[in-house]
Write a protein that holds these residues in place. Structure first.
Motif, PDB file in Angstrom:
ATOM      1  N   GLU A 455      27.633  34.560  30.319  1.00 35.85           N
ATOM      2  CA  GLU A 455      27.065  33.419  29.588  1.00 35.85           C
ATOM      3  C   GLU A 455      27.145  32.124  30.384  1.00 35.85           C
ATOM      4  O   GLU A 455      26.633  31.089  29.938  1.00 35.85           O
ATOM      5  CB  GLU A 455      27.797  33.257  28.263  1.00 35.85           C
ATOM      6  N   GLY A 456      27.784  32.154  31.542  1.00 37.01           N
ATOM      7  CA  GLY A 456      27.874  30.959  32.382  1.00 37.01           C
ATOM      8  C   GLY A 456      28.801  29.904  31.863  1.00 37.01           C
ATOM      9  O   GLY A 456      28.636  28.718  32.181  1.00 37.01           O
ATOM     10  N   GLN A 457      29.770  30.289  31.040  1.00 34.26           N
ATOM     11  CA  GLN A 457      30.690  29.324  30.437  1.00 34.26           C
ATOM     12  C   GLN A 457      32.071  29.352  31.081  1.00 34.26           C
ATOM     13  O   GLN A 457      32.995  28.757  30.561  1.00 34.26           O
ATOM     14  CB  GLN A 457      30.831  29.626  28.939  1.00 34.26           C
ATOM     15  N   ALA A 458      32.202  30.028  32.163  1.00 33.71           N
ATOM     16  CA  ALA A 458      33.526  30.186  32.780  1.00 33.71           C
ATOM     17  C   ALA A 458      33.843  28.996  33.661  1.00 33.71           C
ATOM     18  O   ALA A 458      33.028  28.583  34.491  1.00 33.71           O
ATOM     19  CB  ALA A 458      33.562  31.472  33.600  1.00 33.71           C
ATOM     20  N   ASN A 459      35.058  28.433  33.486  1.00 34.51           N
ATOM     21  CA  ASN A 459      35.522  27.370  34.371  1.00 34.51           C
ATOM     22  C   ASN A 459      36.251  27.983  35.558  1.00 34.51           C
ATOM     23  O   ASN A 459      36.311  29.202  35.721  1.00 34.51           O
ATOM     24  CB  ASN A 459      36.422  26.398  33.608  1.00 34.51           C
ATOM     25  N   ALA A 460      36.820  27.115  36.399  1.00 32.90           N
ATOM     26  CA  ALA A 460      37.458  27.608  37.619  1.00 32.90           C
ATOM     27  C   ALA A 460      38.642  28.518  37.304  1.00 32.90           C
ATOM     28  O   ALA A 460      38.840  29.560  37.942  1.00 32.90           O
ATOM     29  CB  ALA A 460      37.912  26.430  38.482  1.00 32.90           C
ATOM     30  N   GLY A 461      39.444  28.147  36.293  1.00 28.84           N
ATOM     31  CA  GLY A 461      40.587  28.977  35.939  1.00 28.84           C
ATOM     32  C   GLY A 461      40.176  30.328  35.391  1.00 28.84           C
ATOM     33  O   GLY A 461      40.787  31.352  35.698  1.00 28.84           O
ATOM     34  N   THR A 462      39.123  30.340  34.569  1.00 30.21           N
ATOM     35  CA  THR A 462      38.635  31.601  34.020  1.00 30.21           C
ATOM     36  C   THR A 462      38.130  32.514  35.123  1.00 30.21           C
ATOM     37  O   THR A 462      38.353  33.738  35.111  1.00 30.21           O
ATOM     38  CB  THR A 462      37.521  31.337  33.002  1.00 30.21           C
ATOM     39  N   LEU A 463      37.429  31.938  36.107  1.00 28.49           N
ATOM     40  CA  LEU A 463      36.943  32.751  37.229  1.00 28.49           C
ATOM     41  C   LEU A 463      38.098  33.330  38.030  1.00 28.49           C
ATOM     42  O   LEU A 463      38.027  34.480  38.488  1.00 28.49           O
ATOM     43  CB  LEU A 463      36.045  31.895  38.129  1.00 28.49           C
ATOM     44  N   LYS A 464      39.143  32.542  38.176  1.00 29.31           N
ATOM     45  CA  LYS A 464      40.317  33.067  38.867  1.00 29.31           C
ATOM     46  C   LYS A 464      40.920  34.244  38.094  1.00 29.31           C
ATOM     47  O   LYS A 464      41.308  35.258  38.671  1.00 29.31           O
ATOM     48  CB  LYS A 464      41.365  31.964  39.029  1.00 29.31           C
ATOM     49  N   PHE A 465      41.013  34.080  36.776  1.00 27.38           N
ATOM     50  CA  PHE A 465      41.578  35.157  35.968  1.00 27.38           C
ATOM     51  C   PHE A 465      40.715  36.407  36.046  1.00 27.38           C
ATOM     52  O   PHE A 465      41.236  37.532  36.146  1.00 27.38           O
ATOM     53  CB  PHE A 465      41.715  34.690  34.518  1.00 27.38           C
ATOM     54  N   LEU A 466      39.397  36.243  36.031  1.00 30.49           N
ATOM     55  CA  LEU A 466      38.506  37.391  36.154  1.00 30.49           C
ATOM     56  C   LEU A 466      38.693  38.093  37.494  1.00 30.49           C
ATOM     57  O   LEU A 466      38.692  39.326  37.571  1.00 30.49           O
ATOM     58  CB  LEU A 466      37.049  36.942  35.991  1.00 30.49           C
ATOM     59  N   SER A 467      38.835  37.303  38.543  1.00 25.69           N
ATOM     60  CA  SER A 467      39.035  37.922  39.852  1.00 25.69           C
ATOM     61  C   SER A 467      40.372  38.666  39.903  1.00 25.69           C
ATOM     62  O   SER A 467      40.484  39.711  40.550  1.00 25.69           O
ATOM     63  CB  SER A 467      38.973  36.861  40.953  1.00 25.69           C
ATOM     64  N   ILE A 468      41.408  38.149  39.196  1.00 27.30           N
ATOM     65  CA  ILE A 468      42.686  38.869  39.130  1.00 27.30           C
ATOM     66  C   ILE A 468      42.494  40.226  38.458  1.00 27.30           C
ATOM     67  O   ILE A 468      42.996  41.257  38.927  1.00 27.30           O
ATOM     68  CB  ILE A 468      43.729  38.034  38.358  1.00 27.30           C
ATOM     69  N   VAL A 469      41.748  40.235  37.353  1.00 33.22           N
ATOM     70  CA  VAL A 469      41.540  41.477  36.617  1.00 33.22           C
ATOM     71  C   VAL A 469      40.799  42.491  37.492  1.00 33.22           C
ATOM     72  O   VAL A 469      41.190  43.667  37.587  1.00 33.22           O
ATOM     73  CB  VAL A 469      40.766  41.202  35.321  1.00 33.22           C
ATOM     74  N   ILE A 470      39.734  42.066  38.158  1.00 35.36           N
ATOM     75  CA  ILE A 470      38.948  42.983  38.989  1.00 35.36           C
ATOM     76  C   ILE A 470      39.780  43.465  40.168  1.00 35.36           C
ATOM     77  O   ILE A 470      39.750  44.651  40.538  1.00 35.36           O
ATOM     78  CB  ILE A 470      37.666  42.288  39.476  1.00 35.36           C
ATOM     79  N   TRP A 471      40.528  42.552  40.777  1.00 36.43           N
ATOM     80  CA  TRP A 471      41.349  42.935  41.928  1.00 36.43           C
ATOM     81  C   TRP A 471      42.425  43.941  41.517  1.00 36.43           C
ATOM     82  O   TRP A 471      42.673  44.933  42.214  1.00 36.43           O
ATOM     83  CB  TRP A 471      41.980  41.682  42.520  1.00 36.43           C
ATOM     84  N   LEU A 472      43.066  43.719  40.361  1.00 33.04           N
ATOM     85  CA  LEU A 472      44.068  44.660  39.887  1.00 33.04           C
ATOM     86  C   LEU A 472      43.452  46.019  39.552  1.00 33.04           C
ATOM     87  O   LEU A 472      44.045  47.065  39.822  1.00 33.04           O
ATOM     88  CB  LEU A 472      44.785  44.102  38.656  1.00 33.04           C
ATOM     89  N   LEU A 473      42.246  46.013  38.952  1.00 27.42           N
ATOM     90  CA  LEU A 473      41.570  47.275  38.660  1.00 27.42           C
ATOM     91  C   LEU A 473      41.302  48.057  39.943  1.00 27.42           C
ATOM     92  O   LEU A 473      41.503  49.274  40.007  1.00 27.42           O
ATOM     93  CB  LEU A 473      40.261  47.006  37.907  1.00 27.42           C
ATOM     94  N   SER A 474      40.870  47.356  40.988  1.00 30.61           N
ATOM     95  CA  SER A 474      40.630  48.017  42.272  1.00 30.61           C
ATOM     96  C   SER A 474      41.932  48.569  42.842  1.00 30.61           C
ATOM     97  O   SER A 474      41.973  49.697  43.343  1.00 30.61           O
ATOM     98  CB  SER A 474      39.995  47.027  43.243  1.00 30.61           C
ATOM     99  N   CYS A 475      43.014  47.783  42.781  1.00 32.11           N
ATOM    100  CA  CYS A 475      44.305  48.245  43.306  1.00 32.11           C
ATOM    101  C   CYS A 475      44.819  49.457  42.530  1.00 32.11           C
ATOM    102  O   CYS A 475      45.369  50.401  43.116  1.00 32.11           O
ATOM    103  CB  CYS A 475      45.327  47.114  43.245  1.00 32.11           C
ATOM    104  N   VAL A 476      44.646  49.437  41.195  1.00 35.82           N
ATOM    105  CA  VAL A 476      45.086  50.558  40.370  1.00 35.82           C
ATOM    106  C   VAL A 476      44.326  51.819  40.741  1.00 35.82           C
ATOM    107  O   VAL A 476      44.902  52.909  40.870  1.00 35.82           O
ATOM    108  CB  VAL A 476      44.899  50.215  38.880  1.00 35.82           C
ATOM    109  N   MET A 477      43.019  51.697  40.945  1.00 38.11           N
ATOM    110  CA  MET A 477      42.220  52.873  41.305  1.00 38.11           C
ATOM    111  C   MET A 477      42.607  53.402  42.686  1.00 38.11           C
ATOM    112  O   MET A 477      42.654  54.612  42.917  1.00 38.11           O
ATOM    113  CB  MET A 477      40.744  52.508  41.260  1.00 38.11           C
ATOM    114  N   LYS A 478      42.899  52.496  43.624  1.00 35.43           N
ATOM    115  CA  LYS A 478      43.297  52.933  44.960  1.00 35.43           C
ATOM    116  C   LYS A 478      44.614  53.693  44.925  1.00 35.43           C
ATOM    117  O   LYS A 478      44.796  54.701  45.621  1.00 35.43           O
ATOM    118  CB  LYS A 478      43.453  51.730  45.896  1.00 35.43           C
ATOM    119  N   ALA A 479      45.555  53.197  44.139  1.00 37.95           N
ATOM    120  CA  ALA A 479      46.901  53.764  44.163  1.00 37.95           C
ATOM    121  C   ALA A 479      47.049  54.995  43.291  1.00 37.95           C
ATOM    122  O   ALA A 479      48.057  55.689  43.384  1.00 37.95           O
ATOM    123  CB  ALA A 479      47.909  52.701  43.707  1.00 37.95           C
ATOM    124  N   SER A 480      46.083  55.300  42.456  1.00 38.38           N
ATOM    125  CA  SER A 480      46.209  56.430  41.532  1.00 38.38           C
ATOM    126  C   SER A 480      46.250  57.744  42.304  1.00 38.38           C
ATOM    127  O   SER A 480      45.484  57.933  43.261  1.00 38.38           O
ATOM    128  CB  SER A 480      45.043  56.439  40.546  1.00 38.38           C
TER     129      SER A 480
END
Length: 1436
Positions: A455-480
């Motif tokens: 929706e284009g309503q994300a501020n800088a902090g929200t974008l950082k949090f989203l990148s944390i979630v995606i990065w953790l998902l990638s790390c979880v998949m790698k380590a499984s």
């Protein structure tokens, strides 16, 4: 007092401990002076006088008469130590005073007064002293600290004071009350508050820690430590949030005095940590209750209070870690819930203190994760982490999410490196259910938060949090653990569903929304990394037989087609090619390092898929595919390669870092035209110190990258040219143009740049008639010109560090496996750099160059350097430059040469020396000289190996002996000896040179002054004479054989012609007469000179020279029968005396594999008197001198196996008869301890074995004595390697007795069986499966058992003597076997031994065993006896 203390009379009294009348006022004044702030000189004199008084039993009571006096003295002495006077004298005096003070305090009836005295005089000084002496590990200091701590703790917390503390703490924790505190307790607490406010941090920490630890240890109560913990936290102004929690806030005004006012937050955290650490060490009961609140609840509230603000110091994080240990489950939940508060806030510049703070934050998260892993709450942990970050998104704006390297977790990230590594390890241990739950938990946050981005309503902090979630998902998949998870039946469908959801509900909407908004590196980098991880797992599932591919609506992976390198629609078909083009453009224009690496990672993944397709087509080319079907894959590979090379040039080290990891499997598919780019970046990365490239060149993968080596070599040459060009200077018109304009080294390096394609083209086994070989000849000529102009050139002023890095990189090449053209080119460059370097000022670079040259020369490749260079010119220069380095010592190569001559077992090529380091014996220049010797030695062997080099060899010998070098003749002796030894190895075409150098050295020996000869000169002379002796003796043997054949032929011819029977002895006499008339050669005449020189060398005290001398003497004595007339009569005694020295034996005997064969000839020519004397001295030394016992035993082994006859043989037999009981006694003495193995025990057993196996019949009583140590050697406690040697020696001794002395065996049956019992039980103990032996060690045990089984098999001839007693040995072995789990291979042999012993047993004895043995042992015996009866093991 100052005058008295400095008086001579008092000093005399103190120094002699005289008794004199001393008043008590004098002693009191001494103590006052020690406690004063007067000058150190006066106080020191007072301390000396006080020590004299305390040391004198008569005068000591003047000091120790009262407790107050002793306490005051001890306080002053402690202050004296704190001020820095910490000698053993001062510490000892303080310890004496402390002991006296402690004795007075222990007997004081009023415990309150004793406690107050300690508070006033000891508590603070003892804390200061412990801080000052914390790093002092002296025994006397540790004893003093222990005594002072004991005095303080015992008197502060005596059991009689428990009621006072209980009453006072109850008063403090109650609300308004009229009761007052105990004087002792109030004084103690007020003192602690004052110390916390006014003393330094270290002293306050120690005081609080010791105070609470001592309080908890002395008062065995559940509640009192809890109450004191509340009081101490109140002192630190730590206020808890909940009102129902017990505290001191509501108490009277007196309580307010206990709160510190002068303490900052950082000091508060440090002091709170030391209190909590003491509480955790005291193992407090968390169920203890105060006012209805348990300690666990109080600690939880303390944790909540601490988690409200971020820690300021590492100790703040340590407080949380300590609470986590005390209440793990509750505290882990609190930390994750308030993660945004304790999270480390990144700063622009990381100082040392901030780095320590970040490390403490990392440690805290790792501890929390450890608790969650133990409770199996990994999915819940991820959920709490993400919820914790989401509560306060604003602080995420300046945090780094994705590591710069993608693959290595390093740097100051939001989620610290070690924490992420621990998470990966924890995920790898999960089962399929928890893996699915973890994926779903992380994906839930990703799908839920993607709405704001779409929706284009994300501020800088929200974008950082989203990148944390995606990065953790990638790390979880790698380590499984994908392989283990997918092996579970029925799981494939669940993973197919979640993989589809990640693709369509996470990746696709994120990429679509990302392209409609401004570029954000965190979002872009994390989603690209997720694409890579999803593609890896999806491809693996499709290629594995798990049922994944059978799932409906599965996203298929297509073959990579010839398209743009960043088009990944083949792998992710739900993302269009246009979208990938936009992403590529954004990354190229705005991407940071992690984002660029994420995109390149996808390109490499595509490269891998295309390479796999290409490889499969190549394998099936003959059956399925035609040649045209490969074109699309080749085009794709070429396109991807160009992109990667362009990215390396554009983004530099960012991409190079990733390439080092994937270079192993993509390098075979990269075209040769692109390899120079990789080589250039590799060399630049090494030059810049990039860790990834350094790790790659040090790995086995670099050694296997043979296609890359020529390009790296050329890039090194290009870098060296650039380095030399950067340091060019302006040439003056008046300078000599012949030496300045012709920089041959630079020309050679430029020439090497041009021959790169030729090195790749002619890298195989081609002939020398090609363009590459012509170019190498030109380079060789340049090296020769560089050598010719070496004296006139200017010193190189280039960057020495860069040169060192390039030389080290060359050393990383697999030098032994390079093809001959590249190896020749490398040698040319290395020798050019060696000539170009300033040899007198850069020993480090020269040493590195020489080391790599040695490695290359000593490889097994074909040597072709001398075909492109002038060998004599190169060697002359090396010989000349060798003298720039000291020759004051006997070099290692000269010592090795003489040892090689003595053994005659050396190979043609010398082995390479280890990488030497600067030590206390050799300077850096001496080590460089050793490397020069190695190069010279190797090149001379190479040169003399070919007959075509005969003229060059002569040129070098003429240079060494030329008149120009006459003034430095001593220096040229060593290279002359090296060349002589090389010529001796190739005598066929080097005979003239060897004779020429021999004559030159002998003439030099004839005219030299032996008494003033330097050690290197003496060693060279002796080595040269050894070579001459060996060569001439060899010629003499050949000549004598030919003469005997000629003589025999002449006699036969005369008889056939005249038919007259002549006596051939007349002809032999005539031949011998002719030999005597021949002039004695010079080398024989000078043997006396050499032997005299050898005597001087043996008395020099120079170890290396003495070793070389012994080698020479042994060589001469080996040919004593031929050289006897020219040798001095005392040469044998001289040699044996030197050989008997301890410092020579290890090098002469132990280090030589054929020492007995070498030294035995020494004993053949000795006179009976000398032989008897040396044996007598050796017996005496063996019996009395235990320090040299190993050396003496080595000499005895030589004597035992030497062949002597006549009188000497009789003397030898008598000596060996005396030696036997001496050895038996020594074995008993050195076997006294079973804790560790004596270093003399095994040599003694081995010597005893060789002695008893010698062809000499000893008396029966002596042989019976030998059986005693065979039953007592502590074999069970030996290390495995020593056990094998000792066991084998003992077995051989028993075996020799059984075979050679049957009469002794018949008379000493119990001793023989005891030896077998001892050996068998020792073997069982050592073969225990609890020791976790490897296969080789088990084999050693089995071999030991086989040797023992051989002895038992030979006892069958003594059946009559053994049938009544052998069953006792069976019982002992079976009892030991029943208690130990032995390896099967050893157990089988032990059972065979038992069967052979059962063969010897009488039936009545077996029945006796079945009755007498314990039940468990009896069961095992019945089992073995049943097998024995079934298979009936009979010996032949």
């Amino acid at each position: 007092m100052s005058t008295i203390l400095n008086s001579r009379r008092l000093k005399a009294l103190c120094s002699n401990n005289w008794l004199c009348p001393i008043s008590s006022s004098f002693a009191e004044t001494l103590v006052d002076i020690i406690n004063s702030s007067l000058e150190d000189t006066i106080r020191e004199n007072a301390i000396i006088a006080c020590h004299v008084l305390l040391s004198n039993p008569v005068l000591a009571p003047l000091i120790t008469r009262s407790a107050e006096h002793c306490i005051f003295l001890t306080k002053g002495l402690i202050q004296w130590l704190v001020e820095g006077h910490q000698s053993d004298f001062d510490v000892t005096l303080t310890l004496m005073a402390t002991l006296e003070a402690g004795a007075h305090l222990r007997i004081q009836p009023d415990v309150s007064s004793a406690c107050l005295s300690v508070i006033d005089h000891f508590l603070l000084p003892h804390a200061r002293l412990n801080v000052v002496l914390k790093n002092n590990k002296r025994e006397i200091v540790q004893k003093l600290l222990k005594e002072i701590n004991s005095v303080v703790t015992e008197n502060l917390f005596k059991s009689k004071l428990v009621n006072l503390f209980t009453q006072s703490l109850d008063v403090l924790l109650s609300e308004e009350t009229k009761e007052s505190l105990s004087t002792v307790v109030e004084t103690l607490l007020m003192f602690v508050v004052s110390a916390v406010e006014n003393e330094s941090l270290e002293i306050s920490q120690f005081l609080l820690n010791k105070f609470f630890s001592g309080f908890s240890a002395q008062f065995k109560s559940k509640v009192l430590p809890y109450q004191m913990l509340i009081v101490l936290c109140h002192m630190l102004n730590v206020s808890l949030s909940r009102s129902e929690i017990p505290s001191l806030e509501k108490n009277s005004l007196a309580v307010q005095k206990l709160k510190s006012t002068n303490i900052d937050n950082e000091k508060q955290e440090a002091l709170l940590f030391c209190i909590l650490n003491a509480a955790e060490s005291s193992s407090m009961d968390v169920t203890a209750s105060v006012r209805g609140v348990s300690l666990k609840q109080w600690l939880e509230n303390l944790g909540e209070t601490l988690l409200k603000t971020a820690p300021l110091t590492p100790e703040g994080y340590h407080c949380l870690r300590t609470l986590l240990v005390m209440i793990p489950q509750a505290m882990s939940g609190l930390i994750l819930k308030n993660l945004w508060n304790v999270c480390f806030k990144k700063v622009p510049v990381m100082t040392q203190s901030m780095t320590a703070l970040y490390s403490a934050y990392d440690d805290l998260l790792c501890d929390v994760l450890g608790v969650c892993v133990r409770m199996r709450h990994i999915p819940k942990t991820f959920s709490r982490i993400l919820f914790g970050f989401k509560k306060d998104i604003a602080f995420l704006e300046n945090q780094q999410i994705i590591p710069d390297t993608l693959l290595v977790y390093e740097g100051q990230l939001l989620l610290p490196p070690r924490f992420m590594v621990s998470i990966m390890k924890a995920i790898g241990t999960l089962g399929h259910y928890q893996v699915l739950l973890l994926w779903k938990t992380t994906m839930y946050f990703a799908t839920k938060e993607s709405t704001a981005l779409v929706e284009g309503q994300a501020n800088a902090g929200t974008l950082k949090f989203l990148s944390i979630v995606i990065w953790l998902l990638s790390c979880v998949m790698k380590a499984s653990p994908i392989v283990q998870v997918m092996s579970v039946a029925g799981v494939a469908q669940s993973f197919a569903s979640i993989m589809e959801k990640i693709a369509l509900h996470v990746i696709k909407p994120f990429i679509t929304a990302m392209l409609t908004q401004p570029h954000n590196n965190n979002i872009c980098g994390s989603i690209l990394d997720l694409c890579h991880t999803w593609g890896e797992i999806h491809t693996y599932f499709l290629t594995s037989d798990t049922g994944y591919i059978e799932c409906p609506d599965l996203l298929k992976v297509q073959s990579p087609k010839p398209s743009t390198p960043t088009d990944f629609s083949y792998l992710l078909p739900f993302i269009s090619s246009e979208a990938w083009a936009q992403i590529s453009a954004r990354v190229a224009n705005f991407g940071n390092q992690p984002t660029q690496l994420s995109l390149v990672q996808l390109v490499i993944q595509k490269f891998s898929q295309a390479a796999l397709k290409h490889h499969r087509c190549a394998l099936s080319l003959a059956t399925v595919c035609n040649h045209s079907n490969q074109n699309p894959t080749k085009e794709t590979l070429e396109t991807l390669t160009k992109y990667l090379m362009s990215a390396m040039d554009l983004w530099g080290s960012n991409v190079s870092l990733l390439m080092t990891v994937h270079l192993v499997y993509i390098l075979p598919f990269i075209d040769d035209g692109h390899l120079p780019v990789i080589a250039r970046h590799l060399v630049n990365g090494i030059r810049e110190g990039t860790i990834a490239w350094n790790e790659y060149v040090n790995s086995q993968h670099f050694h296997e990258a043979s296609r890359l080596h020529p390009h790296i070599f050329l890039s090194i040459c290009s870098t060296l040219v650039t380095m030399s060009g950067a340091c060019k200077r302006k040439i003056s018109e008046f300078e000599d143009t012949l030496t300045t304009k012709k920089n041959y080294c630079k020309k050679l390096l430029k020439k090497m740049e041009k021959i790169g394609p030729l090195l790749c083209e002619f890298g195989g086994e081609r002939d020398e008639e090609n363009a590459l070989w012509d170019a190498l000849r030109e380079c060789g000529n340049m090296v020769m010109k560089l050598i010719e102009n070496a004296g006139a050139r200017k010193k190189n002023k280039g960057n020495s560090l860069d040169l060192s890095i390039m030389v080290k990189l060359i050393g990383n090449f697999p030098l032994s496996f390079l093809h001959k053209e590249l190896q020749t080119a490398l040698l040319l460059v290395l020798f050019a750099l060696l000539v170009q370097e300033d040899l007198e000022g850069t020993e480090e670079n020269v040493s590195s160059l020489l080391h790599i040259i040695n490695q290359t020369l000593c490889s097994h490749c074909q040597f072709r350097l001398f075909r492109v260079t002038d060998a004599s010119c190169l060697l002359k220069w090396l010989i000349k430059k060798r003298f720039d380095f000291p020759l004051s010592l006997v070099t290692q190569h000269m010592a090795n040469l003489t040892q090689t001559l003595m053994t005659e077992k050396a190979s043609v090529l010398p082995t390479i020396l280890p990488d030497t380091k600067i030590n206390s014996k050799l300077t850096a220049q001496a080590l460089v000289g050793q490397s020069f010797d190695q190069v010279l030695n190797t090149l001379m062997y190479k040169l003399t190996a070919a007959a075509s080099n005969a003229q060059q060899i002569k040129d070098i010998s003429v240079y060494i002996t030329s008149p120009e070098t006459a003034k430095d003749a001593e220096l040229f002796l060593q290279p002359a000896v090296f060349l002589m030894d090389a010529c001796r190895k190739n005598i066929q075409h080097c005979k003239e040179t060897l004779h020429y150098l021999s004559s030159w050295i002998l003439k030099y020996l004839k005219k030299m002054d032996l008494t003033t000869t330097a050690p290197p000169t003496a060693a060279a002379i002796l080595a040269a004479h050894s070579i001459i002796v060996l060569t001439e003796i060899s010629h003499y043997a050949i000549k004598k054989k030919l003469n005997s054949q000629i003589l025999e032929n002449d006699v036969m011819n005369v008889r056939s012609i005249t038919d007259i029977s002549e006596d051939p002895e007349n002809a032999q006499k005539n031949c011998d007469l002719e030999e005597q008339t021949i002039k004695t050669p010079l080398w024989q005449k000078l043997l006396g000179h050499s032997c005299h020189l050898a005597k001087l060398c043996l008395s020099s005290g120079h170890c290396e020279l003495q070793e070389c001398t012994l080698h020479y003497l042994i060589i001469v004595l080996q040919h004593y029968s031929i050289l006897q007339s020219r040798l001095p009569p005392d040469i044998f005694i001289t040699t044996w005396t030197a050989l008997s020295r301890t410092d020579h034996i290890p090098r002469i005997i132990s280090a030589l594999p054929h020492s007995k064969c070498i030294i035995k000839p020494l004993l053949s020519g000795v006179s009976p008197d000398d032989y008897e004397k040396l044996l007598h001295d050796l017996l005496k030394s063996t019996q009395s001198d235990t320090t040299n016992l190993v050396c003496m035993l080595k000499l005895w082994q030589v004597i035992i196996f030497s062949k002597v006859f006549g009188v000497n043989g009789a003397v030898k037999r008598v000596a060996l008869q005396h030696l036997m009981p001496i050895l038996v006694n020594l074995v008993t003495v050195h076997n006294a301890s079973d804790k560790c193995t004596n270093p003399y025990l095994i040599p003694l057993l081995e010597t005893l074995r060789e002695l008893i196996s010698f062809a000499l019949k000893f008396e029966a009583q002596t042989i019976a004595l030998v059986l005693t140590p065979c039953t007592t050697v502590h074999l069970q406690t030996m290390p495995l390697d020593q056990f094998s040697q000792a066991f084998t020696a003992v077995v051989d001794i028993v075996n020799c007795i059984v075979l050679l002395y049957p009469g002794v065996v018949a008379e000493c049956v119990p001793s023989v069986l005891a030896s077998i019992t001892h050996l068998a039980t020792s073997l069982i103990t050592q073969a225990n499966q609890e020791y976790k032996l490897d296969d080789d060690q088990i084999k050693i045990m089995a071999d030991c058992g086989s040797n023992l089984e051989r002895i038992v098999s030979q006892l069958n001839s003594f059946r009559v003597r053994l049938n009544k007693v052998a069953h006792f040995t069976v019982a002992a072995i079976i009892s030991s076997l029943q208690l130990t789990t032995v390896y099967p291979a050893v157990k089988t042999i032990l059972e065979t031994i038992i069967y052979r012993l059962l063969d010897l047993c009488d039936s009545h004895c077996l029945n006796h065993l079945l009755v007498a043995l314990p039940p468990a042992t009896k069961t095992l015996l019945k089992h073995l006896h049943s097998n024995y009866l079934t298979y009936r093991f009979k010996t032949k």
